[in-house]
Scaffold this motif. Structure first.
Motif, PDB file in Angstrom:
ATOM      1  N   UNK A   1       0.811  -1.213   0.000  1.00  0.00           N
ATOM      2  CA  UNK A   1       0.000   0.000   0.000  1.00  0.00           C
ATOM      3  C   UNK A   1       0.847   1.267   0.000  1.00  0.00           C
ATOM      4  N   UNK A   2       0.895   1.906  -1.161  1.00  0.00           N
ATOM      5  CA  UNK A   2       1.547   3.209  -1.279  1.00  0.00           C
ATOM      6  C   UNK A   2       0.513   4.256  -1.691  1.00  0.00           C
ATOM      7  N   UNK A   3      -0.763   3.943  -1.440  1.00  0.00           N
ATOM      8  CA  UNK A   3      -1.825   4.848  -1.879  1.00  0.00           C
ATOM      9  C   UNK A   3      -1.835   6.167  -1.112  1.00  0.00           C
ATOM     10  N   UNK A   4      -1.241   6.190   0.077  1.00  0.00           N
ATOM     11  CA  UNK A   4      -1.146   7.467   0.800  1.00  0.00           C
ATOM     12  C   UNK A   4      -0.269   8.440   0.010  1.00  0.00           C
ATOM     13  N   UNK A   5       0.836   7.954  -0.554  1.00  0.00           N
ATOM     14  CA  UNK A   5       1.704   8.808  -1.387  1.00  0.00           C
ATOM     15  C   UNK A   5       0.944   9.257  -2.630  1.00  0.00           C
ATOM     16  N   UNK A   6       0.167   8.347  -3.216  1.00  0.00           N
ATOM     17  CA  UNK A   6      -0.626   8.682  -4.393  1.00  0.00           C
ATOM     18  C   UNK A   6      -1.628   9.780  -4.049  1.00  0.00           C
ATOM     19  N   UNK A   7      -2.293   9.647  -2.920  1.00  0.00           N
ATOM     20  CA  UNK A   7      -3.283  10.624  -2.468  1.00  0.00           C
ATOM     21  C   UNK A   7      -2.624  11.992  -2.250  1.00  0.00           C
ATOM     22  N   UNK A   8      -1.447  12.005  -1.637  1.00  0.00           N
ATOM     23  CA  UNK A   8      -0.708  13.263  -1.435  1.00  0.00           C
ATOM     24  C   UNK A   8      -0.309  13.877  -2.775  1.00  0.00           C
ATOM     25  N   UNK A   9       0.132  13.027  -3.702  1.00  0.00           N
ATOM     26  CA  UNK A   9       0.539  13.502  -5.019  1.00  0.00           C
ATOM     27  C   UNK A   9      -0.633  14.176  -5.734  1.00  0.00           C
ATOM     28  N   UNK A  10      -1.804  13.604  -5.631  1.00  0.00           N
ATOM     29  CA  UNK A  10      -2.987  14.145  -6.296  1.00  0.00           C
ATOM     30  C   UNK A  10      -3.392  15.479  -5.680  1.00  0.00           C
ATOM     31  N   UNK A  11      -3.334  15.574  -4.363  1.00  0.00           N
ATOM     32  CA  UNK A  11      -3.806  16.776  -3.684  1.00  0.00           C
ATOM     33  C   UNK A  11      -2.818  17.904  -3.592  1.00  0.00           C
ATOM     34  N   UNK A  12      -1.528  17.596  -3.552  1.00  0.00           N
ATOM     35  CA  UNK A  12      -0.520  18.615  -3.261  1.00  0.00           C
ATOM     36  C   UNK A  12       0.238  19.146  -4.471  1.00  0.00           C
ATOM     37  N   UNK A  13       0.135  18.497  -5.596  1.00  0.00           N
ATOM     38  CA  UNK A  13       0.989  18.877  -6.718  1.00  0.00           C
ATOM     39  C   UNK A  13       0.172  19.262  -7.941  1.00  0.00           C
ATOM     40  N   UNK A  14       0.710  20.219  -8.677  1.00  0.00           N
ATOM     41  CA  UNK A  14       0.056  20.647  -9.899  1.00  0.00           C
ATOM     42  C   UNK A  14       0.512  19.783 -11.082  1.00  0.00           C
ATOM     43  N   UNK A  15       1.798  19.478 -11.143  1.00  0.00           N
ATOM     44  CA  UNK A  15       2.358  18.650 -12.205  1.00  0.00           C
ATOM     45  C   UNK A  15       3.195  17.552 -11.584  1.00  0.00           C
ATOM     46  N   UNK A  16       3.171  16.378 -12.194  1.00  0.00           N
ATOM     47  CA  UNK A  16       3.964  15.251 -11.705  1.00  0.00           C
ATOM     48  C   UNK A  16       4.665  14.610 -12.891  1.00  0.00           C
ATOM     49  N   UNK A  17       5.957  14.414 -12.758  1.00  0.00           N
ATOM     50  CA  UNK A  17       6.737  13.701 -13.773  1.00  0.00           C
ATOM     51  C   UNK A  17       7.220  12.409 -13.131  1.00  0.00           C
ATOM     52  N   UNK A  18       6.793  11.283 -13.683  1.00  0.00           N
ATOM     53  CA  UNK A  18       7.171   9.985 -13.127  1.00  0.00           C
ATOM     54  C   UNK A  18       8.406   9.465 -13.860  1.00  0.00           C
ATOM     55  N   UNK A  19       9.557   9.664 -13.269  1.00  0.00           N
ATOM     56  CA  UNK A  19      10.814   9.195 -13.846  1.00  0.00           C
ATOM     57  C   UNK A  19      11.310   8.035 -12.993  1.00  0.00           C
ATOM     58  N   UNK A  20      11.026   6.841 -13.437  1.00  0.00           N
ATOM     59  CA  UNK A  20      11.450   5.653 -12.706  1.00  0.00           C
ATOM     60  C   UNK A  20      12.007   4.659 -13.714  1.00  0.00           C
TER      61      UNK A  20
END
Length: 136
Positions: free
Chosen positions: A15-34
């Motif tokens: 479960x990493x959905x807490x990070x996902x939830x924070x990403x959705x609420x706190x950020x305007x743009x997200x770049x997933x570089x993995x």
């Protein structure tokens, strides 16, 4: 394997959905570089389920506790993997929009959704959302 199949078939899900939830609420743009094989597709698939409001899939996960509204949003998925040998001009994102019926205006939660574009460009033209209007 999708997020939904992992949950429904009883597989282990870290479960990493807490990070996902924070990403959705706190950020305007997200770049997933993995790196390859590092869970980008599963994250995007989990986001897909979240934005479709599939609350029951998140039962027992942190996002289930955090989210209060569970609003359903229209989700559009574009798969660019089949276009790896094509030039950007030939990719035709509009073809995918049309083939998946995203181009058909429809009612969703009382609001009308219509086809639009985001910074589509080639050497001759550069268009933004406000400049790219589609006639019905």
């Amino acid at each position: 394997m999708t997020f939904e199949s992992i949950i429904n078939e009883g597989f282990l899900y870290v479960d990493k959905t807490e990070r996902m939830y924070e990403m959705i609420g706190d950020r305007k743009f997200v770049f997933l570089a993995r790196p390859r094989r590092f869970g980008k597709s599963l994250l995007v698939n989990t986001l897909h389920a979240y934005f479709e409001g599939k609350k029951e899939l998140f039962k027992g996960l942190k996002t289930y506790e955090l989210e209060k509204n569970w609003t359903k949003y229209p989700v559009m998925k574009f798969d660019m993997s089949s276009y790896k040998d094509m030039s950007p001009k030939d990719i035709a994102a509009l073809a995918q929009i049309n083939s998946k019926n995203y181009s058909i205006p429809y009612k969703y939660d009382g609001r009308e959704i219509v086809k639009t574009g985001v910074n589509i460009s080639d050497k001759k033209h550069v268009r933004t959302i406000t400049e790219w209007k589609v006639e019905k």
